[in-house]
Scaffold this motif. Sequence first.
Motif, short mmCIF file in Angstrom:
data_model
loop_
_atom_site.label_atom_id
_atom_site.label_comp_id
_atom_site.label_asym_id
_atom_site.label_seq_id
_atom_site.Cartn_x
_atom_site.Cartn_y
_atom_site.Cartn_z
N HIS A 704 0.83 -1.22 0.00
CA HIS A 704 0.00 0.00 0.00
C HIS A 704 0.85 1.26 0.00
CE1 HIS A 704 -3.48 -2.52 0.76
NE2 HIS A 704 -2.71 -3.17 1.60
N GLN A 707 -1.17 4.06 -3.56
CA GLN A 707 -2.58 3.68 -3.44
C GLN A 707 -3.39 4.34 -4.55
OE1 GLN A 707 -4.13 4.27 0.49
NE2 GLN A 707 -2.38 3.30 1.47
N HIS A 759 -11.70 4.07 0.03
CA HIS A 759 -10.48 3.34 -0.25
C HIS A 759 -10.86 1.96 -0.79
CE1 HIS A 759 -6.62 1.52 0.28
NE2 HIS A 759 -6.12 2.69 0.65
N GLU A 761 -8.77 -0.56 -1.83
CA GLU A 761 -7.97 -1.70 -1.35
C GLU A 761 -7.70 -1.45 0.12
OE1 GLU A 761 -3.91 0.22 -3.14
OE2 GLU A 761 -4.77 -1.57 -4.10
N HIS A 763 -6.73 -1.03 3.78
CA HIS A 763 -5.47 -1.29 4.43
C HIS A 763 -5.68 -2.29 5.57
CE1 HIS A 763 -1.75 -0.53 6.43
NE2 HIS A 763 -1.36 0.09 5.35
#
Lengths: 1059, 181, 455
Positions: A704, A707, A759, A761, A763
């Motif tokens: 990450h 991003q 977001h 993907e 975290h």
Amino acid sequence: MSDSVVFHRRDFLKLVGVGVAGTAAGCASPPAEKLIPYLVAPEDLLPGVPYFYASTCRECPAGCGLVVRTREGRAIKLEGNAKHPLGEGGLCARGQAGLQGLYDPDRVKTPLVKDGTGWKSITWDEAMALVAGKLGAAKGRTLLLTGLETGTLRSLAGEFAKTSAGRHVMWEPFGYECVRAANRATFGVDAVPRYDVGAARCVIAFGADFLETFASPVSQARGYAALRAKRDDGAGHFVTVEPRLSTTGANADEWVAPRPGSEFALALGLAHVIANEGLGSAAAERNALKGSLAAWTPEVVAQQTEVPAETITRLAKLFTQHGPSLAIAGGIGTQGTHGTALVAAVNVLNHVAGNTGRTVRFDRALDVSGLATFAQFANELAGMAAGNVDVLVVHGANPLYAAPAWAGAADAFAKVPFKVALVTSRDETSEACDLILPVSHALESFGDAWSARGVYSLQQPAMKKLPMFDSRPLGDLLIAFTKAAGGGAALPDSYHDLLRDRWKAMHTRFGKGRDFDTFWTESLAAGGVFEDVSEPAVRWGGTPSFAASERAGDGEFALVLTPSSNFYDGRGANKPWLQELPDMTSKTVWGSWAEIHPETAAKLGVKQGEPLKIETAAGSVEVPAYIYAGIRKDTVAIALGQGHTTFGRYATNRGVNAVSLLPQATDAASGALAYQGANAKLSRGAKAMELFQQQAEKDQHGRHIAQIVPLSALLAGSAGHGSEAPAHGAEGAPHGAAGAAKSHAGEAVGHYPAGEGVHVEPHPAMTRPGQHTEPKQRPEGWKPPAHAITAFEPEMKGRSAKNDPVVEGSYAHAKHRWAMSVDLNSCTGCAACVVACNAENNIPVVGPDLMRRGREMNWIRIDRFEERVAPGANDVRFVPMMCQHCGSAPCEMVCPVYATYHNPEGLNAQVYNRCVGTRYCSNNCPYKVRAFNWFDFSAPEKTTFAFPEPLNWQLNPDVTVRSKGVMEKCTMCIQRILEGKGHAKDEERAVRDGEIQTACAQSCPAQAITFGDLADPESAVHLKSFGERKYWVFQELNTKPGVTYLQKVTRDTMSEAQA
Amino acid sequence: MMDMLMKLLMPPPPKFYGVMGMFHYVDDAADAVTALRQAGHKDLQVFSPVPHHEIEKALEQGPSIVRWVTFTGGLLGATGGTALCWYSIVSWPMVIGGKELVSIPPFTILGYESMILLAGLSNLLGMLALARLPQIKASAPYDPRFQEDMIGIWVPCAPDMAPKVEQMLKGQRSLEVHVHA
Amino acid sequence: MSQNPTVAAHEDPEKRPITQASLNDDVMKLISLPGKIWWAAFLLDLLVLAVALGAVRNLIVHGWGVSGFMRPVMWAVDITNFVFWVGIAHCGTLVSAVLFLFRSHFRRAVYRIAEAMTVFGVLTAAMFPAIHTGRPWFDYWLFPYPNQRQLWTNVRSPLEWDVFAVNTYLTVSSIFFLVGLIPDVAAVRDRAKHPLMKFLYTLLSFGWTGANYQWKHFYGAYLFFAALATPLVFSVHSVVSWDFAMAQTPGWHSTLFAPYFVAGAIFSGVAMVINLLIPIRKAFKLEHIVTIDHMEKLAKLVLLTSCMVGYSYLTEFFMAWFGPNAAERDVFWFRATGHYWWAFWTMFSCNVIFPLLLWLKPFRRNMTAMFILCIFVNIGMWFERFVIIVTSLTRSFNPANWFYYKMSFTEVCLIVGSFAWFFMFFLVFVRVLPAFSIAEIKETLPMPKRKGGHA
């Protein structure tokens, strides 16, 4: 012993002396008072105060505006001229490295005359006498060969040619022949248009590396940022069409990889669909075009290009979906036997989609008229070979390197009895000449460049001529030659005076109500005169006929020669900064490489970095293989620009010259040299060789670091709530400090910046609450302790007199919190920031050997991460990585001697004098952005000395040159911060936002980097750092960085078009 | 030459007054000590290659007080070390890694190491002082066999008392008796 | 005393009973003019050392660039050697202090060698932090000395803890060593012929006579040295381990490190003691003093610590797999399978697999086998530190900075040189100082007594 500096005191004083004299006694021939500082009044020179001179960049035909920063009469940095229409304040890596052309240690010191095989240095008088004699003798049989020259110098050259009844030939290896030819055919205009990328809402690049070398990369990069900022209705797509994914293409949302040479068919296919289905806003000639496009149905095209028909229709839809779009073709990447066909086809496409005049504009058309095509140039060479030329004067052209051997430049030169090279540094061509005259560098001489319509740039010396090089301005020489040839009675002796004379005309045009001197002064100060030009009426000149493409030569691999974004056509190769600047595709430095597809490599049994033999009809080379998924299986790519045989210590015998692979082929329609379209045989090489890579691992392993957020999610997300910090509050992601849910951004002290709300993907720290990978949950009402200076704990909250543990540290009174935000959505990976940083911070160039041994010294680097590189959706991410100036910095805690600590204004300071060199800080830095001085790069007596005279003249006096054994890193240009604060103090005001800019932020053509004071809630950096898309790299480590990244916005070209 | 060097480096011991009894058997020596002490000889010195509990018992030695010296040293070290940390930080307060200025955990570590260092040093000094080391001038006539397998009991006394003591030692089955008078 | 279990142990095969006097003879056999073999060994040692010092000179004159170090691997062989030698040192203190507190008598025969090893080990180890800095001539900045600018050291830095810990350790262990020597040196003194030697030994023996009051305070203090050294040895290696554990680099950042390192230290240390003892007792025919039982006890210690180390390895991997930290998981996978797999498996087999042989009694009592095994153990332990340092740094958070470290000749010099440096001290030691504690072994002998004692 500890800190050996480059200058001994005496030398420094000498330099200051020279410098002061330089600015006081004027640059070159003109007297002092003619020198016009850009910002500061010229009356007095204060040592320690920088002076700025506007000028023009001459590193490529684009001719962007420059500002030269000088100190004590020495040019120390080049920056973009914000007032200049070309570049608008940005400057590419090549442009900034121009400084190293000025300070090139291998520059010619005196006139040199061929003496057998070697060279003998002679005086100027002898040299001029020699030339005069030859010119006098050679009536009518002279040839002046230059690169692209515009404005006064071109007319002077013409005059010289006229008087000596010879000819003036301008030749550029990257000569835009195809673009010009195609535009002549379709629009009846012989020009390179201005591609208004910013105005477009969807861009398809047909192999045009418009962010690297094609047309005006800096302006186009700025436009690219504008394009990608578009979001309201899901616009701003960027699709690239090329057999090999270039650095430009790496930024695209989708990569279409057609059969090399068949790109034009694809363009026609798109046009066909648009015309037939009546997509987009109709152009006048649509029906006429429809007829001529009838043959190019998606099916036919698909069969020719190996691109599925549905892709073609989909792209056509996408292209016309969002109003004005733009298709760009041209550049070396597609300059093959069908180069003109491609540009013409793309013109058709643009015209059908109604882009002509909207995004394809001829108002500020690049002025390349008068450039000889390669074919014409070849004829000239033939003429020379036939003995039609007695005296040849060469400047700014290097045919013996840049033209393929079969063009016959070598024996043509051999046939010419007397050849004069006017150069700053010796190159292959000057070696073949009889007389070498050292000309002053562009930064040392007056001149002008009318590089685009309505852009009349001026070029003025920023400093006195370097004393160690006995050079003369090119203009003066040409005038002298003209006079020697028995003409030019009207010409003044000094080119500077001539320039002023010629600009009298400008004065009459633009200098309303001002006397000439004022006008002249103001023009110099502004960097030239820029008139607003209207879009000329461009009428459609009819569609040329297109034939199906076929390839030349045997061998199952298509050879793709790529222009080097570092060296252009090779003219930049003698600049150490550029040699050490990694190529943004392969991350290779200091050499050549060839890109092949993994499957191809497996078939050939070649591993990463192993020798690869490329054979064509013309010749063969061996280079290390770079295995790259971003290239077709039937294609091999190799970059131009390396493999010089004579070009100074940094370029000579480095890599191979790809031009030597070119078989005898040109684009018939335009007479352009066919860089593409050849076939090649590949085999495993024999020579053991090495691939110098600055970054080997291009997969980010789900860390990450870079991003992204899909536009759709972004739209949905920002619809749900304001683009304010609490965005992720709803996600239940932990907050660092209390009150993150409050709306005021300054309160949003979460150890996660907002934006994760959208977001895609998630975290680990978000998805696995309670896991110890995330900073611990703070109880409600928790106040960050006073010592915890973080980017997200603003002054008022972080420090109050009562809870400040620092009693004498004056942290309590800190006014600023310097911070930075990097918008990955704008970053194109052009690496201008890297060179800017090198120049600003005296970063040594360590050379290939030490680079291989991982001794890189750069403070900022561009990490390239490849998430998905394959035809179709494309996901390559560039992350400018520099010291993050963490609030709780891992490096600080482990330093036993306080050599690195946190300063009151939030900077992570590195104290070189105190550093013992345990290197623990680097071991503990998650970002690995600290550079260690493995050797004494700053000690002149050592072999590792990085600044051989006069490169050391470029060193920034505001920045220490670090000594052996100390750690160094990004300081956020603390010297600039102090300078800015100083100005503010002098003027008894607060520091204005944007007044202080780090070198990287200043140079960024796409303005992806923002620097400023986070404590000021109005500042741009504050708004960005608390706005949406923000995240911190490795935020689960709770380092609380001062650098905030903004997620890259990706656009789904696959499905959105169907909607 | 050798002898000169020897004289130079090893000055002859001073004159002693008393009787030295040599023993091989530990129990004999212990009995002798007991007897002598009953006879009123207080300041006996017993030399032996290794310490013997029997003899210690007979001499009624208490435990060594060196421990108290050590303890004091340790205390000094711990406080001193921690104080140094505290002072060094507050005397030039700089924010490091966003940590509290006075951060206890590292202080304890340095305090702990300093404690051991000073305790060790004071332990050494205490021992040397109490054991009267280094011993420049001998406190009694010395015999190298004390380092091998002989136990010597030194009874300091006036020359006129010597014969009586000698008899006493012989009576305690001393292997050799040397009279220094 | 006569019931002392180790009496039997002190009888050699020929059943020649050891008397107090004969013990002195036996031990002092070593302290004599050395023969050809010794000189050959010593000169060879100095030769190697000279080469190594040449390499160090290059490091200082040209900078650490001459080594193979590079970003991201800023530490490698330098700190590996440091930790390795500190580890070796620790066993000495363990044998002499900890076993003293536990009153385990077999230590008496071996602790002098072990202690010498400690002192020389620390002397070797301490060199590496000193020379590994970029500007060694400024090393003194790491000491908290008062100066007018009030520039102090950062007490939060584990390296600063090292400065305190290692120096304390060097001081205390040296004192411990020298104090323990006092009575024995006195014995040597009394046998010395040459006046100069006699004089020097006299100085070193502080004029010890063996008077009752001296013995009293001697043992009073000795007990406390042991009591201080015991926690010290654990704290020092914990601090050393925190050089890594306190950093957040994946592969380093683990609470396991302190006990793990201490176990490893003892493991390698005991192996080293065995490697030193076996040749000495053979060369000087001291099998009756350092008996096979003693050696077997040491072997058992090796086995125990080997198991602890093995357990730590497995725990690390388990935690990496079990924990949520992807970077951590990646590092450990990389360790076992990546570019440095050979280093990892050397470490694992030498430290965990081979020592399993020690479960067999005949193996434990076979000196040749033990000698070879212990060499492997030390190789393994050196690689353990190498693996921990290098693989973790090679594979830290940012993949863009993953590069492989390649050892250069300089590092080879550092490794070989460190051994030369250590053995230089050791070779001299066995020749000039009693390598076995006369006084303490004597205590284990049956004391001559008239009533029911040996005649």
